[in-house]
Design a protein around this motif. Structure first.
Motif, short mmCIF file in Angstrom:
data_model
loop_
_atom_site.label_atom_id
_atom_site.label_comp_id
_atom_site.label_asym_id
_atom_site.label_seq_id
_atom_site.Cartn_x
_atom_site.Cartn_y
_atom_site.Cartn_z
N ALA A 216 40.28 -3.49 -60.50
CA ALA A 216 40.90 -4.52 -59.66
C ALA A 216 41.93 -3.90 -58.73
CB ALA A 216 41.56 -5.59 -60.53
N ARG A 219 40.09 -0.91 -56.29
CA ARG A 219 39.09 -1.33 -55.32
C ARG A 219 39.64 -2.18 -54.19
NH1 ARG A 219 33.99 -2.29 -59.31
NH2 ARG A 219 33.75 -0.08 -59.80
N SER A 220 40.93 -2.56 -54.29
CA SER A 220 41.47 -3.26 -53.13
C SER A 220 42.41 -2.29 -52.41
CB SER A 220 42.19 -4.54 -53.55
OG SER A 220 42.88 -4.33 -54.74
N SER A 221 42.77 -2.65 -51.20
CA SER A 221 43.65 -1.74 -50.47
C SER A 221 44.88 -2.50 -50.02
CB SER A 221 42.91 -1.14 -49.27
OG SER A 221 42.57 -2.19 -48.39
N GLY A 224 49.43 -5.33 -53.17
CA GLY A 224 48.99 -6.36 -54.09
C GLY A 224 49.90 -6.27 -55.29
N TYR A 226 50.13 -7.00 -59.25
CA TYR A 226 49.26 -7.27 -60.39
C TYR A 226 50.09 -7.42 -61.66
CZ TYR A 226 45.84 -5.48 -57.12
OH TYR A 226 45.07 -5.29 -56.01
N PRO A 358 49.90 -1.00 -53.94
CA PRO A 358 49.92 -1.91 -55.09
C PRO A 358 51.12 -1.69 -56.01
CG PRO A 358 48.20 -0.25 -55.36
CD PRO A 358 48.79 -0.04 -54.01
N ARG A 380 48.16 -11.15 -59.05
CA ARG A 380 46.85 -11.23 -59.68
C ARG A 380 47.01 -10.92 -61.18
NH1 ARG A 380 41.53 -8.38 -57.71
NH2 ARG A 380 40.28 -8.92 -59.53
#
Ligand code: ADP
Ligand code: ZN
Ligand code: ZN
Length: 736
Positions: A216, A219-221, A224, A226, A358, A380
């Protein structure tokens, strides 16, 4: 002449202007020496401008530019500006304390070269299979040096006695030393943000949940936030390690924030074992000034790729920062309680969003703020609901009603029997009580006199070992009186139990048991805790008695029983976070039991065995507990549904304290913002060290609304400035 605007460590919310003489090169972020009154102060250049608003004749030239380190990055300056604004704290007192002490000194720092050790030819030729066993430290160091050359500091991380071992190995001719100039001293840090190889010990195949969490994030850029919500033993650390592995592979730097200094040496060793050739450094207040500067500079130059630290590390320069991890994100030690009252977790989140990377918040018992944000989609949620190792079971939690059993000075017969069984099977028990000393108060049986502290609104704690009554708030102490100071009666008796009394009771019951008490009194000496840990690991201890010091992060494989003595007071505390804190603490201390192959058992002694908090704990149902707490908070109008700021004041004269807060309150009401202005009330500890303490709470239903109000209120507060009082504004307060 060009002008620089400089932040200085003085309690005024302004920058100070100085002229720059021709030929002097100075840029934003540089440290400078400037005249201030009769003194010379160190400051940081925040802006370079063509013209000042001040009368040109009154502006003095700056004394000196310090070129000894690279200027602070505009990114860090922006972060510090944000903090100064958000926490309503003077910019200079935000910027300078964020730097290592040596960078705040008027003396330029002297940069020495580093001594580096490497294997000699003879060292490389050594046959490790016949290397003497008793030279364990030398062996470890040789193994590390076979991977890469190391500085002394790095070797000392592997073993505290590396110094002696290195000397011995130099004599043997197995290693050699050479000087390496340290990282560049001026100009901008070297950008090394390119794919880099490193060795990685991939100890475990990730579980499905762990892999999903790693994916999770990777794979995102971009930015973010978490929330890694994983039960104790679910392998959150393994998730961190895999995330680090990914980011390091892309050439990034990773910042890991942890709550406690005590844990950093263990963590350093652990991460070093997983990433043997990745330069790692740490930043916390336990380091010497010299070490802190050196480590800070390694982070600043980009040389250190993994940076571990306590809250202050959130202000480290990290040119290639690609991930921030906040472990035990709920822990209140991330919040600074004086000066800039920042939350390192919240600053970390801002920093990650500013940088576009992140940030992962990990916990078994997230703060309800973070949990709420994850539930509502701002963050998230990543869940680890199973223990990572198939054989490790969650501990079984039971409550014992203290009115239905025989008690021995606060310890139930049931718990004593369980401890007895553990001693018989050579397993360890932990008795957890959050009170040090012998008893929390001494009382007179004749007239009801209590051992009040004469300087504080609190009781003095009985310490029998040194025959003292001691105040845990102000440190005041007296000898234990023989007779009652009020009525002369000799019938003085301790009320309640602390760690020392528990120790006495257990020693009486189990005369042959090896008992170890771990609290602030027994670990005052720095080395003491380290040697206690070794004793516990060598299974030289049968019963541990500990305060919250023991609850955090330590792994004791032989420990299978945890007994918790009277945690009930949190259930009727006036602090609305008390239940949340108790739940987190009990989960954490329960997590100490049965981490290895042995199942653990937790016994809670309570008046209220059916309290919903204990029922949730027994069912390992954090989600249920959080949902009920959040519902209560929403009804009552508390965070995370409301945003708070607290104005505190303390002073010798009660009327002055209340008058100040009263005026501040009137000014707040006059602004007519959409905020709730509460009444002026005494603080939880209404008097400490002869100072009266009171507070004023402001609440708003949005962060932005609160910030707008605070900006408007600031002017009024500055006008009220009281030199006789200690006043402080605390944004997002945790202490009430
Ligand atoms: P947490 O920090 O979530 O409490 P840890 O990271 O300490 O948990 O992990 C608990 C134990 O599980 C450790 O001994 C760790 O080595 C082990 N572990 C972690 N991940 C795995 C895995 N995927 N397979 C097997 N064991 C694992
Ligand atoms: Zn008396
Ligand atoms: Zn006191």
């Amino acid at each position: 002449m060009p002008i620089v605007r400089v932040a200085l460590d003085i309690p005024l919310s302004t920058l100070f202007d100085y002229t720059v003489e021709e030929g002097v090169e100075v840029v934003m972020g540089q440290r400078v020496l400037v005249p201030f009154g009769k003194r010379q102060l160190v400051g940081v250049v925040m802006e370079c401008v063509a013209k000042s608003d001040m009368d040109a004749a009154r502006i003095k030239p700056l004394t000196q530019v310090m070129y000894d380190t690279a200027p602070l990055s505009s990114e860090l300056l922006r972060l510090l500006n944000f903090c100064s604004d958000y926490y309503r704290f003077p910019i200079g007192q935000t910027v300078l304390p964020a730097l290592p002490t040596k960078l705040r000194s008027t003396e330029p720092i002297v940069i020495k070269s580093l001594v580096v050790c490497r294997l000699s030819e003879a060292g490389r030729a050594l046959d490790m299979s016949v290397f003497p066993r008793r030279k364990a430290v030398q062996r470890k160091l040789l193994e590390q040096l076979a991977i890469k050359s190391c500085t002394m500091m790095e070797l000392k991380r592997i073993s505290a006695t590396a110094g002696a071992a290195v000397k011995a190995m130099l004599v043997e001719g197995w290693i050699e030393q050479y000087d390496e100039p340290t990282t560049r001293s001026t100009g901008h840090p070297v950008q090394t943000n390119v794919a880099a190889r490193h060795t990685f010990d991939n100890a475990h195949t990730l579980t499905g949940e762990q892999q999903a969490a790693v994916d999770a994030v990777t794979r995102s850029s971009g930015y973010g936030c978490y929330l890694l919500h994983g039960i104790t033993g679910s392998g959150k650390t393994e998730v961190y390690v895999h995330l680090m592995h990914h980011m390091l592979g892309q050439g990034g730097q990773v910042l890991l924030l942890v709550p406690e200094i005590n844990l950093t040496p263990q963590l350093e060793q652990y991460f070093l074992s997983r990433f043997p050739d990745v330069p790692l450094t740490s930043l916390h207040s336990g380091l010497s000034e010299k070490a802190r500067l050196e480590n800070w500079r390694q982070a600043q130059s980009g040389a250190a790729r993994l940076v571990l630290g306590t809250r202050l590390a959130v202000f480290a320069e990290l040119p290639n920062l690609s991930l921030i991890i906040v472990d035990e994100e709920h822990d209140s030690s991330f919040k600074q309680q004086d000066g800039l009252r920042y939350s390192a977790r919240d600053v970390a989140i801002f920093r990650a969003s500013q940088r576009g990377v992140p940030v992962v918040l990990g916990s078994a018992t997230p703060s309800l703020e973070s949990y709420h944000n994850a539930k509502t989609g701002r963050y998230r949620m990543l869940k680890l609901s199973q223990r990572a190792s198939a054989t490790a079971q969650l501990p079984v939690v039971r409550c014992i009603n203290i009115h239905q059993t025989t008690m021995h000075a606060g310890i139930s017969e049931n718990l004593l029997r369980e401890i007895e069984a553990r001693i018989a099977s050579k397993e360890q028990s932990l008795v957890f009580i959050n009170r040090r000393g012998y008893a929390p108060v001494l009382m007179c049986g004749g007239c009801g006199w209590l051992s009040d502290c004469k300087h504080c609104a609190s009781k003095m704690v009985l310490h029998l070992k040194d025959q003292r009554l001691r105040c845990h708030h102000c440190g005041y102490q007296v000898r234990v009186p023989q007779t009652c100071p009020d009525c002369g009666n000799a019938d003085l008796h301790p009320v309640g139990s602390g760690t020392q009394r528990v120790e006495e009771v257990l020693q009486e019951r189990f005369p042959d048991a090896r008992i170890l008490r771990v609290d602030r009194d027994s670990t005052r000496n720095k080395r003491a805790w380290q040697s206690m840990r070794e004793q516990i690991h060598a299974n030289e201890v049968d019963i541990l008695i500990g305060t919250q010091m023991l609850a955090k992060g330590h792994d004791f494989p032989e420990l299978t029983l945890v007994g918790v003595l009277n945690p009930d007071s949190a259930l009727y505390s006036s602090d609305f976070r008390a239940a949340e804190k108790l739940y987190a603490q009990l989960v954490q201390v329960s997590g100490r039991a049965g981490r290895a192959e042995k199942p653990g058992s937790v016994i809670i002694q309570t008046d209220f065995p059916d309290h919903p908090l204990y029922l949730a704990l027994q069912a390992h149902d954090f989600d249920g507990f959080a949902a009920s707490q959040l519902a209560e908070r929403q009804m009552a109008g508390f965070p995370p549904y409301m945003f708070q700021a607290m104005l505190r004041a303390e002073g010798k004269i009660e009327s002055e304290v209340y008058e100040y807060l009263g005026k501040a309150r009137a000014a707040a009401l006059a602004l007519q913002h959409e905020v709730e202005v509460m009444g002026v009330v005494p603080s939880a500890l209404a008097r400490r060290a002869n100072h009266v303490r009171a507070q004023l709470l402001i609440q708003a239903n949005s962060r932005r609304g609160l910030q707008q109000f605070l900006r408007a209120w600031q002017g009024a507060l500055d006008g009220l400035l009281q030199t006789k009082l200690r006043c402080a504004l605390d944004i997002d307060p945790l202490e009430f």
